[in-house]
Design a protein around this motif. Structure first.
Motif, short mmCIF file in Angstrom:
data_model
loop_
_atom_site.label_atom_id
_atom_site.label_comp_id
_atom_site.label_asym_id
_atom_site.label_seq_id
_atom_site.Cartn_x
_atom_site.Cartn_y
_atom_site.Cartn_z
N ALA A 232 28.64 26.52 -8.01
CA ALA A 232 29.83 25.90 -8.59
C ALA A 232 30.76 25.35 -7.50
CB ALA A 232 30.59 26.92 -9.45
N ASN A 233 30.79 26.03 -6.35
CA ASN A 233 31.69 25.61 -5.28
C ASN A 233 31.30 24.26 -4.68
OD1 ASN A 233 33.22 27.90 -5.57
ND2 ASN A 233 32.38 28.96 -3.78
N VAL A 234 30.04 23.88 -4.79
CA VAL A 234 29.61 22.60 -4.22
C VAL A 234 29.37 21.54 -5.31
CG1 VAL A 234 28.58 23.68 -2.20
CG2 VAL A 234 27.15 23.28 -4.20
N THR A 235 29.84 21.85 -6.51
CA THR A 235 29.63 20.93 -7.63
C THR A 235 30.96 20.42 -8.15
OG1 THR A 235 27.67 22.21 -8.26
CG2 THR A 235 28.49 20.62 -9.86
N SER A 236 31.35 19.22 -7.74
CA SER A 236 32.58 18.62 -8.23
C SER A 236 32.34 18.02 -9.61
CB SER A 236 33.06 17.51 -7.28
OG SER A 236 33.27 18.03 -5.98
N PRO A 237 33.24 18.26 -10.56
CA PRO A 237 33.08 17.68 -11.90
C PRO A 237 32.93 16.16 -11.83
CG PRO A 237 34.83 19.32 -11.89
CD PRO A 237 34.44 19.10 -10.45
N GLY A 238 31.90 15.66 -12.47
CA GLY A 238 31.69 14.22 -12.50
C GLY A 238 31.11 13.64 -11.24
N GLY A 239 30.76 14.50 -10.26
CA GLY A 239 30.25 14.00 -8.99
C GLY A 239 28.74 13.88 -8.96
N THR A 240 28.23 13.60 -7.76
CA THR A 240 26.79 13.38 -7.61
C THR A 240 25.98 14.66 -7.84
OG1 THR A 240 26.97 13.78 -5.22
CG2 THR A 240 27.18 11.50 -5.97
N THR A 241 26.49 15.79 -7.32
CA THR A 241 25.77 17.05 -7.51
C THR A 241 25.71 17.42 -8.98
OG1 THR A 241 26.55 17.78 -5.33
CG2 THR A 241 25.65 19.46 -6.79
N ALA A 242 26.80 17.20 -9.68
CA ALA A 242 26.83 17.49 -11.12
C ALA A 242 25.81 16.64 -11.86
CB ALA A 242 28.23 17.25 -11.68
N ALA A 243 25.66 15.38 -11.43
CA ALA A 243 24.68 14.50 -12.09
C ALA A 243 23.26 15.02 -11.87
CB ALA A 243 24.82 13.09 -11.54
N GLY A 244 22.98 15.47 -10.64
CA GLY A 244 21.65 16.00 -10.38
C GLY A 244 21.39 17.31 -11.12
N VAL A 247 20.23 17.31 -14.74
CA VAL A 247 18.79 17.17 -14.98
C VAL A 247 18.10 18.52 -14.81
CG1 VAL A 247 16.67 16.05 -14.21
CG2 VAL A 247 18.83 14.77 -14.23
N LEU A 248 18.44 19.24 -13.73
CA LEU A 248 17.81 20.54 -13.49
C LEU A 248 18.13 21.55 -14.58
CD1 LEU A 248 18.31 21.13 -9.64
CD2 LEU A 248 16.19 20.59 -10.83
N GLN A 249 19.33 21.44 -15.17
CA GLN A 249 19.78 22.43 -16.13
C GLN A 249 19.67 21.98 -17.57
OE1 GLN A 249 23.76 23.14 -14.51
NE2 GLN A 249 23.02 24.98 -13.48
N ARG A 250 18.89 20.93 -17.82
CA ARG A 250 18.73 20.52 -19.21
C ARG A 250 18.05 21.63 -20.02
NH1 ARG A 250 14.90 15.56 -17.35
NH2 ARG A 250 13.15 16.78 -16.52
N GLU A 251 18.34 21.65 -21.31
CA GLU A 251 17.91 22.78 -22.14
C GLU A 251 16.40 22.87 -22.28
OE1 GLU A 251 19.88 22.94 -25.85
OE2 GLU A 251 21.90 23.03 -25.00
N ASP A 252 15.73 21.74 -22.42
CA ASP A 252 14.28 21.76 -22.61
C ASP A 252 13.58 21.24 -21.35
OD1 ASP A 252 14.39 22.72 -25.22
OD2 ASP A 252 14.76 20.71 -26.02
N GLY A 253 12.75 22.09 -20.75
CA GLY A 253 11.99 21.66 -19.58
C GLY A 253 12.76 21.60 -18.30
N GLY A 254 13.92 22.24 -18.26
CA GLY A 254 14.72 22.26 -17.04
C GLY A 254 14.21 23.29 -16.04
#
Length: 275
Positions: A232-244, A247-254
């Motif tokens: 969470a500390n390296v994930t700015s809301p709406g930023g590039t890390t959040a965008a990536g 995908v990794l945390q999608r509900e199906d197949g993440g």
């Protein structure tokens, strides 16, 4: 046993990557080379050199050596039954058997080595080679407290040791930490490949991916914060890390589903290896 909880007579059967890594850890932690015999039909040049330098006995006759304080089994699991008859002279009523054979249960070990009483199943992982291993261990009821201390001393020479009260959990340990380093290496490969697909030169993508995992692991090791907090500390809301991460945390197949299936497959295979 010595005052340092190292055994006076230890036999290591199998000096491949894991057995060799454990051996180096013991010697570095103070186990005298004269206390050790190494049993391996084809020891590597590195093990042969280590044996010569440290005074280890290499492939002595088990019958002549007689029962040892500790017998450490680090051969391939499939080799246990074939190797056991030759190893039998090394096991007496007071011998502690420590096995790092994936999938081989206490019952398997007792059947292969009928003289064995005290048995510890352990599952270390490859970072044991640099003293950064993670090992799960289980001791059977016949293992005394003093023998458990000896086992803990030997295993802790290679890194973290966590004891479990239920032997069935060792297969889960195998799926998580035992096989886990390979998953991390696969992540580095995948991250580098994704960087190449995004336009980076292949060698640059690999250097960046590799150091990213090395650095993140070092930060995790030095921080008391939970992994979730560090994320969470390296994930700015709406930023590039959040965008990536979306995908990794999608509900199906993440990532969570993929890793859960990965660990389950490794755990299942560990169970199959028990025969």
């Amino acid at each position: 046993m010595t005052d340092t909880a190292f055994p006076a007579r230890l036999a290591l059967v199998g000096a491949g990557k894991m057995g060799g890594a454990m051996l180096e850890g013991w010697l570095a932690a103070g186990l005298p080379g004269a206390a050790v015999s190494v049993h391996d039909p084809e020891p590597s040049d590195a093990i042969a050199a280590l044996a010569a330098a440290q005074g280890l006995a290499t492939n002595p006759d088990p019958g002549a050596r007689g029962p040892v304080d500790v017998l450490v089994l680090a051969i391939k699991p499939q080799m246990l039954e074939a190797a056991a008859p030759a190893l039998a002279p090394l096991v007496g009523a007071d011998t502690l058997v420590v096995s790092v054979l994936a999938g081989k249960t206490v019952a398997n070990l007792e059947a292969a080595l009928p003289a064995a009483r005290a048995v510890v199943r352990a599952m270390p992982n490859l970072p044991a080679a640099i003293g950064k291993g993670a090992t799960g261990a289980f001791a059977n009821a016949a293992t005394s407290e003093a023998q458990r201390v000896v086992a803990d001393t030997l295993l802790r020479a290679s890194g973290l040791v966590e004891w479990v009260a239920d032997e069935a959990l060792i297969d889960a340990v195998t799926g998580v930490s035992g096989s886990g380093p390979a998953y991390v290496f696969a992540l580095v490969e995948a991250l580098a490949d994704a960087g190449r697909a995004a336009g980076l030169p292949e060698d640059l993508a690999m250097r960046l991916a590799r150091q990213t995992v090395v650095g993140a692991g070092a930060l995790l090791g030095e921080s008391d914060l939970p992994a979730a907090t560090l994320r969470a500390n390296v994930t700015s809301p709406g930023g590039t890390t959040a965008a990536g991460l979306a995908v990794l945390q999608r509900e199906d197949g993440g990532l969570a589903d993929l890793v859960r299936d990965t660990v389950a497959a490794a755990k299942r295979r560990a169970g199959e290896l028990s025969g």
